[in-house]
Design an enzyme around this catalytic site. Structure first.
Site, short mmCIF file in Angstrom:
data_model
loop_
_atom_site.label_atom_id
_atom_site.label_comp_id
_atom_site.label_asym_id
_atom_site.label_seq_id
_atom_site.Cartn_x
_atom_site.Cartn_y
_atom_site.Cartn_z
N SER A 182 0.81 -1.21 0.00
CA SER A 182 0.00 0.00 0.00
C SER A 182 0.85 1.27 0.00
CB SER A 182 -0.95 -0.03 1.19
OG SER A 182 -1.92 0.97 1.06
N HIS A 183 0.71 2.07 1.04
CA HIS A 183 1.37 3.38 1.08
C HIS A 183 2.79 3.30 1.64
CE1 HIS A 183 -0.64 2.33 4.73
NE2 HIS A 183 0.30 3.01 5.36
N ASP A 199 -3.16 6.34 -3.07
CA ASP A 199 -1.96 5.75 -2.46
C ASP A 199 -1.30 4.72 -3.39
OD1 ASP A 199 -3.87 3.74 -2.23
OD2 ASP A 199 -3.05 2.98 -0.35
N ASP A 227 -1.38 1.48 -3.83
CA ASP A 227 -2.16 0.46 -4.53
C ASP A 227 -3.55 0.95 -4.95
OD1 ASP A 227 -2.89 0.58 -1.83
OD2 ASP A 227 -3.60 -1.48 -1.80
N ASP A 270 -6.17 2.24 -3.33
CA ASP A 270 -7.43 2.07 -2.60
C ASP A 270 -7.74 3.24 -1.67
OD1 ASP A 270 -5.44 1.41 -0.84
OD2 ASP A 270 -6.28 -0.53 -0.24
N ARG A 271 -6.77 4.14 -1.46
CA ARG A 271 -7.05 5.30 -0.61
C ARG A 271 -7.29 6.54 -1.43
NH1 ARG A 271 -3.39 5.08 4.83
NH2 ARG A 271 -3.59 2.83 5.16
N LYS A 312 -11.69 -0.94 -0.53
CA LYS A 312 -11.86 0.50 -0.62
C LYS A 312 -11.31 0.95 -1.97
CE LYS A 312 -7.76 1.42 2.30
NZ LYS A 312 -7.43 0.19 3.02
#
Ligand code: VG1
Ligand code: CO
Length: 544
Positions: A113-114, A278, A280, A282-283, A377
């Site tokens: 992710s981030h 982010d 990947d 999703d944010r 998300k």
């Protein structure tokens, strides 16, 4: 093609956290480390022979090698078809979309992710089930148990697949298909939102927007959807090319790490709307001109206005938020007369509620918002939702949010992170708080009186599974709250997260600075937990 069986021995640190297994790249590159975990996933599943597995990642360092390894292993284990994103890329929401659309058995997402990437950065892997969502806890626990007992894994002696060439290749009995990572996802977005109306808004020539893809996976999605389909001026999507090291940055869309975008939106000649995503995808972070929308407020605003957007015009079945997320959406649910569920942190807890059609929208304070369209998300989805609202309402972001506060009240909200603290000290801090919870109710601290203090436990209303120790919450009589929990996504030491919230119904007092409005709670949070004393830190690492 001959399946080979490779002998191996277990690693004892492969328990998935909030969102899959995350470790330093150098940990993942140890011989057999990745393979052990992947085989442990397959050993936890039943009935996938001949079925489809979706595979892709956020493009970070080690993504390509890992994709090749997993292709060989998935073929050796008997999957019938692999859908692999071109160049090994698939955002987390797009993976969820592809799994659902193609009725795949499941999917593997390679992402931390981030978290920063590169040879000294982080890598991660998570498994999603056939509903498109993160593996629920009983499955992640089964994977962990298998990883502790593993003795062998299956693979093939085969050449690398050309990940850049769309089309099919046979690997023994398995078909490997390289797919366009954007197409299915973009099609779904067109079904949910009024693209004509957004196109019209953008092409008035007076509406300007900037999207920061932070050199991560959302770049190709944002360019295709925002620029090619919706007509945003070329170059409005910045940092659009995914890089293995995310350009050396920290692709976390918040006020600290997305500084460049924040400065642009708060500078002179700022665009009307700004957004970022982010690593990947999703944010999301939503900004208006000189205005930051907290993720908790964003969820509440989307819920209150969902009927104005085609995909949600029939209304919402219910909403959910993670426990530490502000309770702004609760007030909307009350007004709409729908259920509001409170779940532990992490998207996997929304899956059952979505599958059972108990909720339509859900979100977390950590810049995550989503809906029943997927089981993850979804960053770009939230951005399109806002664009659709802006196109319908013809008001500024700031006017929409301040209007929302006047109607529902404002939940002042902030999260203070203490990153990389000593793990033992953080554990002791939580333990001491847990012991205190029994004696806090009824105590007064200045104007604040504790109404309830506990260690949050969740019983899933659909399958009855219980998840304990999900964070210490201290609730006060007037809607104020402090929550403490330890991160389950970090890879170094511990990260203490302190969540602070206070409700302000009076429109005359809704324009304060957030940290000033929360000052008493911030002070009390330290006093109750002894943060300075126990961690040796006199201020948080990141405030969002
Ligand atoms: C964090 C966030 C949580 C989110 C998770 C995964 O977890 O707080 O809300 O679901 O990251 O998001 P933790 O355990 O570190 O607090 V992502 O975008 O990393 O998949
Ligand atoms: Co993410």
């Amino acid at each position: 093609m001959n399946v080979k069986q490779v002998s191996t021995t277990p690693f004892d640190d492969q328990r998935p956290g909030t969102s899959g297994l995350r470790k330093k790249v150098r940990v993942f590159r140890q011989p057999h480390y990745l393979e052990n975990f992947v085989q442990s996933i397959f050993d936890s599943l039943e009935g996938f022979r001949g079925r489809t597995l979706v595979l892709g990642g956020d493009g970070r360092y080690y993504n390509r090698q890992a994709v090749q390894t997993i292709i060989r292993m998935a073929a050796a284990n008997g999957f019938g078809r692999l859908l692999v994103g071109r160049d090994g890329l698939l955002s987390t929401p797009a993976t969820s979309c592809v799994i659902r659309k193609h009725k795949a058995f499941g999917g593997i997402i390679l992402s931390a992710s981030h978290n920063p990437a590169g040879p000294d950065g982080d890598f991660g892997i998570k498994y999603n089930t056939g509903n498109g969502g993160p593996a629920p806890e009983p499955l992640t626990e089964a994977i962990y148990r298998n990883s502790l007992a593993i003795e062998r894994y299956l693979s093939l002696d085969s050449e690398d697949i050309d990940l850049g060439a769309p089309g099919e290749t046979r690997l023994g009995d398995t078909v490997v298909e390289i797919i366009d990572p954007v197409a299915d996802y973009a099609e779904l977005m067109e079904q949910l939102f009024d693209f004509n109306r957004i196109h019209a808004l953008i092409n008035t020539g007076v509406f300007h927007m900037r999207f920061d893809a932070m050199h991560a996976v959302t770049g190709p999605y944002a360019v295709e959807i925002l620029e090619n389909r919706l007509g945003l001026a070329p170059g409005s999507v910045v940092n659009a090319v995914p890089r293995e090291d995310f350009g050396g940055g920290h692709p976390d869309p918040n006020l600290v790490y997305a500084r460049e975008l924040v400065d642009c939106l708060f500078g002179s000649g700022a665009p009307d709307f700004g957004a970022a995503s982010d690593g990947d995808g999703d944010r999301n972070m939503i900004l208006g001109r000189r205005f930051f929308v907290t993720p908790s407020d964003s969820l509440a605003v989307l819920a209150a206005n969902a009927h104005q957007v085609p995909g949600y015009r029939l209304g919402l079945a219910g909403v959910a938020r993670s426990m530490p997320t502000s309770r702004a959406v609760d007030r909307v649910a009350e007004t709409l007369g729908i259920e509001c569920y409170e779940t532990p942190t992490g998207w996997k807890f929304f899956g059952n509620l979505l599958d059972a059609n108990r909720i339509t929208l859900c979100g977390e304070e950590s810049f995550g918002t989503g809906s029943s369209h997927l089981r993850e998300k979804d960053g770009l989805w939230a951005v399109l939702f806002w664009l659709n609202l802006l196109a319908v309402r013809k008001e500024s972001v700031a006017d929409i949010v301040t209007g929302h506060w006047r109607r529902f009240g404002r939940n002042y909200y902030s999260r203070h992170d203490y990153e990389g603290v000593d793990a033992a000290a953080a554990g002791e801090l939580m333990e001491a708080l847990r012991k205190q919870t029994g004696t806090l109710a009824g105590r007064r601290f200045g104007d604040l009186e504790v109404s309830l203090a506990d260690d949050f436990a969740y019983t899933d209303p659909v399958d009855g599974s219980v998840s304990e120790h999900q964070g210490i919450r201290v609730l006060f009589g007037d809607g104020a709250r402090i929550v403490y929990r330890l991160s389950g996504t970090g890879t170094e030491g511990a990260t203490l997260r302190v969540y602070l919230e206070r409700y302000e119904p009076d429109p005359g007092r809704q324009q304060q600075d957030t940290q000033a409005a929360l000052a008493d709670l911030i002070h009390l949070a330290d006093a109750l937990a002894g943060i300075r004393e126990r961690t040796g830190r006199d201020r948080p690492t990141v405030i969002t």
